[in-house]
Design an enzyme around this catalytic site. Sequence first.
Site, mmCIF file in Angstrom:
data_model
loop_
_atom_site.group_PDB
_atom_site.id
_atom_site.type_symbol
_atom_site.label_atom_id
_atom_site.label_comp_id
_atom_site.label_asym_id
_atom_site.label_seq_id
_atom_site.Cartn_x
_atom_site.Cartn_y
_atom_site.Cartn_z
ATOM 1 N N SER A 164 0.833 -1.212 0.000
ATOM 2 C CA SER A 164 0.000 0.000 0.000
ATOM 3 C C SER A 164 0.862 1.254 0.000
ATOM 4 O O SER A 164 0.589 2.220 -0.724
ATOM 5 C CB SER A 164 -0.889 0.024 1.240
ATOM 6 O OG SER A 164 -1.790 -1.044 1.209
ATOM 7 N N GLN B 78 -9.235 1.802 -0.204
ATOM 8 C CA GLN B 78 -9.036 2.163 -1.610
ATOM 9 C C GLN B 78 -10.036 3.226 -2.039
ATOM 10 O O GLN B 78 -9.685 4.195 -2.713
ATOM 11 C CB GLN B 78 -9.156 0.929 -2.499
ATOM 12 C CG GLN B 78 -8.015 -0.059 -2.271
ATOM 13 C CD GLN B 78 -8.118 -1.297 -3.127
ATOM 14 O OE1 GLN B 78 -9.107 -1.510 -3.834
ATOM 15 N NE2 GLN B 78 -7.101 -2.141 -3.053
ATOM 16 N N ARG C 201 1.462 4.289 -3.003
ATOM 17 C CA ARG C 201 1.213 5.705 -2.711
ATOM 18 C C ARG C 201 2.475 6.541 -2.883
ATOM 19 O O ARG C 201 2.416 7.715 -3.245
ATOM 20 C CB ARG C 201 0.636 5.843 -1.301
ATOM 21 C CG ARG C 201 -0.824 5.339 -1.226
ATOM 22 C CD ARG C 201 -1.211 4.934 0.180
ATOM 23 N NE ARG C 201 -2.634 4.621 0.333
ATOM 24 C CZ ARG C 201 -3.186 3.433 0.062
ATOM 25 N NH1 ARG C 201 -2.449 2.439 -0.399
ATOM 26 N NH2 ARG C 201 -4.487 3.242 0.250
ATOM 27 N N ARG D 247 -13.398 -7.361 -10.932
ATOM 28 C CA ARG D 247 -13.620 -6.712 -9.631
ATOM 29 C C ARG D 247 -14.473 -5.446 -9.761
ATOM 30 O O ARG D 247 -14.451 -4.763 -10.788
ATOM 31 C CB ARG D 247 -12.266 -6.429 -8.979
ATOM 32 C CG ARG D 247 -11.531 -7.736 -8.733
ATOM 33 C CD ARG D 247 -10.248 -7.548 -8.019
ATOM 34 N NE ARG D 247 -10.436 -7.077 -6.665
ATOM 35 C CZ ARG D 247 -9.445 -6.716 -5.863
ATOM 36 N NH1 ARG D 247 -8.193 -6.764 -6.300
ATOM 37 N NH2 ARG D 247 -9.698 -6.299 -4.645
ATOM 38 N N ASP E 99 -6.506 -8.245 4.623
ATOM 39 C CA ASP E 99 -5.732 -9.036 3.661
ATOM 40 C C ASP E 99 -5.149 -10.309 4.277
ATOM 41 O O ASP E 99 -4.557 -11.119 3.574
ATOM 42 C CB ASP E 99 -4.579 -8.192 3.100
ATOM 43 C CG ASP E 99 -5.091 -7.109 2.160
ATOM 44 O OD1 ASP E 99 -6.209 -7.273 1.624
ATOM 45 O OD2 ASP E 99 -4.386 -6.107 1.973
HETATM 46 C C1 S3P Z 1 -5.555 -1.460 0.069
HETATM 47 C C2 S3P Z 1 -6.791 -1.553 0.634
HETATM 48 C C3 S3P Z 1 -7.509 -2.810 0.844
HETATM 49 C C4 S3P Z 1 -6.591 -4.017 0.713
HETATM 50 C C5 S3P Z 1 -5.673 -3.908 -0.468
HETATM 51 C C6 S3P Z 1 -4.816 -2.665 -0.372
HETATM 52 C C7 S3P Z 1 -4.935 -0.134 -0.095
HETATM 53 O O1 S3P Z 1 -8.521 -2.933 -0.134
HETATM 54 O O2 S3P Z 1 -7.347 -5.202 0.616
HETATM 55 O O3 S3P Z 1 -4.817 -5.045 -0.547
HETATM 56 O O4 S3P Z 1 -3.720 -0.076 -0.398
HETATM 57 O O5 S3P Z 1 -5.636 0.859 0.046
HETATM 58 P P1 S3P Z 1 -10.024 -2.338 0.120
HETATM 59 O O6 S3P Z 1 -9.918 -0.890 0.191
HETATM 60 O O7 S3P Z 1 -10.808 -2.795 -1.078
HETATM 61 O O8 S3P Z 1 -10.478 -2.996 1.374
#
Ligand code: S3P
EC number: 2.5.1.19
Length: 741
Positions: A328, A475, A332, A428, A621
């Site tokens: 993550s 996300q 970013r 998705r 996750d």
């Molecule tokens: C993430 C948010 C999560 C996570 C993904 C990474 C992120 O997803 O499952 O692996 O980097 O913001 P969701 O926002 O769909 O829960």
Amino acid sequence: MQSAVPMIGRLVVIGLGLIGGSFAKGLRESGLCREVVGVDLDPQSRQLAVELGVVDRCEEDLVLACQGADVIQLAVPILAMEKLLALLAGMDLGQAVLTDVGSAKGNVVRAAQEAFGGMPARFVPGHPIAGSEQSGVEASNAQLFRRHKVILTPLEQTDAAALDLVDRLWRELGADVEHMQVERHDEVLAATSHLPHLLAFGLVDSLAKRSENLDIFRYAAGGFRDFTRIAGSDPVMWHDIFLANREAVLRTLDTFRNDLDALRDAVDAGDGHQLLGVFTRARVAREHFGKILARRAYVDAMNSNDLIFLANPGGRLSGRIRVPGDKSISHRSIMLGSLAEGTTEVEGFLEGEDALATLQAFRDMGVVIEGPHHGRVTIHGVGLHGLKPAPGPIYLGNSGTSMRLLSGLLAAQSFDSTLTGDPSLSKRPMNRVANPLREMGAVIETAAEGRPPMVIRGGHKLKGLTYTLPMASAQVKSCLLLAGLYAEGKTTVTEPAPTRDHTERMLRGFGYSVSVDGATASVESGGKLKATHIEVPADISSAAFFLVAASIAEGSELVLEHVGINPTRTGVIDILRLMGADIRLENQREVGGEPVADLHVRAAKLKGIEIPEELVPLAIDEFPVLFVAAACAEGRTVLRGAEELRVKESDRIQVMADGLLTLGVKCEPTPDGIIIEGGQIGGGEVHGHGDHRIAMAFSVASLRANAPIRIHDCANVATSFPNFLALCAQVGIRVAQEAQS
Ligand code: S3P
């Protein structure tokens, strides 16, 4: 040798050079033709062809040779084709299927149309992309086309049965057959084959013809030799090809000339930024190309694209390791670094396919990015308004984070963008971001049911929005905050439960103000991002596999170094501790706005629990591997409120339940979770479903299995954890890629 039942009676091959000879020899050996007849103007080639077993017999006379032919392969030089076709047009060919091997197709089709007064329906134009420095019938090699591409370019009027027959013949030779339009074929070959040959011939000649330069060849190093190797190719054949594919070559040459001029100007102006941009983009494109080739070789060897992990039972973990950088945070860092003013240095960047997809997307949008090299990336930020349109659709592979976060940024640009992904990402849901963005004024199109590809229209001003997320998703929150950097007024997002807050923290790290009040975060447009230094901690989601592994394998003791322990990510530690795990946080510190620690874990007796629902988003996750912990625990574990797991890289509830049941674990999926009874884990065949975390979770399960576990479809482990197998081997988990047979 002749094992198969003949598929056709007589095959006639006209032109017994390397390609024609190899085609004849391969099919003769396959036993699929009752008779293979060769035709060539050169008596020596005819004699050799029979002696070497390339053909059954040879004819000098074309009419005699073609009598009773079922298939006629035209393998003469491309400029000789016109004359040959005119001769064939005057003969009675019966029901024979014609095909050819010319490296340009437009001119062959034109010549056939002229000779026959229209393209014959039973003529299937083709082009095997295979060659060698050798030539002549003596170089004929029945294996020449194995694992090489053969492109067939049927026309509308091409007879389907004829096409099918030619297709099958090439496949029998081990070729990878594709169908393409004539024009497309000629464009592609002009760019990937003809232009490089022209440049190699041209460069060597340009240097050689100035006599003073002859001497410099003495100093030519590997680079020159690599670049000019193809200038050693057959000049007559290549002169034919350029005459035959004139228009397509000219188009690609003109485009290249413009690009070359731009490079010249950059050198002239001392524009290092421009040069670095071209070179870094080119380098990554070359690496990507190399990987495709490597993967192809691998896939060919396996004869399928299934990457299998074989996990042997038992084992005990020990040692100290650092797992790769946080996914993550890596995503970013590229996004904000690109939009910042100045140069951002990133360390500990995750060199996994997902984060690399984000990196490539920004390169495609004109950002100069150096690296990654051992986790170090240098981003030459272009500012919030400096992105340029990507030259084509932006491919994001398996990465949902890339697509969802980028959609927010791109909705606010002045240009259109298209976002695509692999089969998993293409299933998705994207409406969770597209709908609120539309409320902000964005114009976004998706495929049915809000699936990718996403087409994001540029030039629409966004308005700030106050939005309550219907699901706990970092996300979606991040997507809207990024759009908020451009929206008029204030953008406010409220989440139903805390989710990872890396976007908020990193925006602040780049000097951008974000206000957070409980479950609500807001940004206003009008600010600037200032370049910074980012140290990416190790990913707790990757560490989780080893936390569970060391907990369930008796006698284990392991230290995971420098792991990010942001409180929005530590649900896995809380859940494991509730189950009885022995995990200690050591050496706690903060790096670049994110807390980190070394995690010290020892094996422990785990017990089943009811997982508190408020921990679900904080461990979202980590559930695949937590299910493995539950399978090893005493008693029953119940998970509720986790319906989001059904829309991850796979439906993680169903897929894990299927795999656990196969391994003899009692479990029952529910709409929003699962119930797992701890017990003995058996061996068996399970499926990763292209989901990295499923493949890794079942690898960990082997520690407590009583027989080997074979895990199919594991290639995507490289999206988040490229050195997973190496670290497993280092600490004592007995999982490896299955040996290729
Ligand atoms: C993430 C948010 C999560 C996570 C993904 C990474 C992120 O997803 O499952 O692996 O980097 O913001 P969701 O926002 O769909 O829960």
